[in-house]
Design an enzyme around this catalytic site. Sequence first.
Site, PDB file in Angstrom:
ATOM      1  N   MET A   1      27.373  -5.746  84.106  1.00 14.69           N
ATOM      2  CA  MET A   1      27.620  -4.465  84.267  1.00 14.69           C
ATOM      3  C   MET A   1      27.613  -3.342  82.961  1.00 14.69           C
ATOM      4  O   MET A   1      28.498  -2.752  82.741  1.00 14.69           O
ATOM      5  CB  MET A   1      29.128  -4.269  84.875  1.00 14.69           C
ATOM      6  CG  MET A   1      28.980  -4.970  86.255  1.00 14.69           C
ATOM      7  SD  MET A   1      30.492  -4.925  87.070  1.00 14.69           S
ATOM      8  CE  MET A   1      31.513  -6.065  86.163  1.00 14.69           C
ATOM      9  N   CYS A   2      26.662  -3.778  82.240  1.00 16.00           N
ATOM     10  CA  CYS A   2      26.431  -3.061  80.752  1.00 16.00           C
ATOM     11  C   CYS A   2      25.505  -2.283  80.803  1.00 16.00           C
ATOM     12  O   CYS A   2      24.428  -2.431  81.622  1.00 16.00           O
ATOM     13  CB  CYS A   2      26.491  -4.063  79.680  1.00 16.00           C
ATOM     14  SG  CYS A   2      26.015  -3.546  78.007  1.00 16.00           S
ATOM     15  N   GLY A   3      25.237  -1.130  80.043  1.00 11.09           N
ATOM     16  CA  GLY A   3      24.056  -0.477  79.567  1.00 11.09           C
ATOM     17  C   GLY A   3      22.759  -1.382  79.322  1.00 11.09           C
ATOM     18  O   GLY A   3      21.844  -0.610  79.289  1.00 11.09           O
ATOM     19  N   TYR A   4      22.949  -2.545  78.757  1.00 12.73           N
ATOM     20  CA  TYR A   4      21.937  -3.269  78.325  1.00 12.73           C
ATOM     21  C   TYR A   4      21.789  -4.274  79.320  1.00 12.73           C
ATOM     22  O   TYR A   4      20.775  -5.283  78.734  1.00 12.73           O
ATOM     23  CB  TYR A   4      22.533  -3.777  76.780  1.00 12.73           C
ATOM     24  CG  TYR A   4      22.401  -2.640  75.860  1.00 12.73           C
ATOM     25  CD1 TYR A   4      21.273  -2.196  75.236  1.00 12.73           C
ATOM     26  CD2 TYR A   4      23.856  -2.377  75.394  1.00 12.73           C
ATOM     27  CE1 TYR A   4      21.418  -1.051  74.108  1.00 12.73           C
ATOM     28  CE2 TYR A   4      23.833  -1.210  74.589  1.00 12.73           C
ATOM     29  CZ  TYR A   4      22.592  -0.738  73.687  1.00 12.73           C
ATOM     30  OH  TYR A   4      22.850   0.251  72.833  1.00 12.73           O
ATOM     31  N   THR A   5      22.247  -4.569  80.290  1.00 14.58           N
ATOM     32  CA  THR A   5      21.962  -5.519  81.282  1.00 14.58           C
ATOM     33  C   THR A   5      20.472  -5.651  81.675  1.00 14.58           C
ATOM     34  O   THR A   5      19.810  -6.735  81.715  1.00 14.58           O
ATOM     35  CB  THR A   5      22.691  -5.231  82.556  1.00 14.58           C
ATOM     36  OG1 THR A   5      24.178  -5.308  82.261  1.00 14.58           O
ATOM     37  CG2 THR A   5      22.527  -6.254  83.815  1.00 14.58           C
TER      38      THR A   5
END
Length: 183
Positions: A58-62
């Site tokens: 659940m990360c902006g870099y997923t």
Amino acid sequence: MTRRSLQTGAMALTLSALAGMAEADTAFDHRFTALTGGEISMADFAGKAVLVVNTASMCGYTYQYQGLQDLADRYGARGLVVLGVPSDDFRQEFNSADEVKDFCEVNFSITFPMTDIEHVTGEDAHPFYRWAAVEGGAPAVPRWNFHKLLIAPDGSLAASFPTRTKPEDPEVAARIEAVLPGS
């Protein structure tokens, strides 16, 4: 004292504490619990290049999962293993291995091996990450999700790439190609 010097001092303290806890000579001296159960022994990857990446669902870099899978597909036959290490150290991971597994399969068709959810920073860091911190210093310590550590076929730390360096970055490919078996 400036904020930068405080951060540098804190990092030195952390690295100093970790140095006393690192007991391995190479990356291949470590084991992880697999996301699907069982064990992942880094020794099984001896003689191969391994890109170890702390991941989060659940990360902006997923979105980098796709680039990691592309690297595994592109270089796997030449001796690269991509190893995902889910971590909630930055509060962006699911609570269970099953949730992580389902998310990765459904959204990214991940086929590379993944460990169970692990700590990657601080005194509770998995022994592999404590070893990497000692070997590579501050650049090898994850400061966010999707930090990448490249392990050479002899088990040494060959490179580290910060979160913002995408898997498809030419520098990543160049470093991987430089350490692939037979290169």
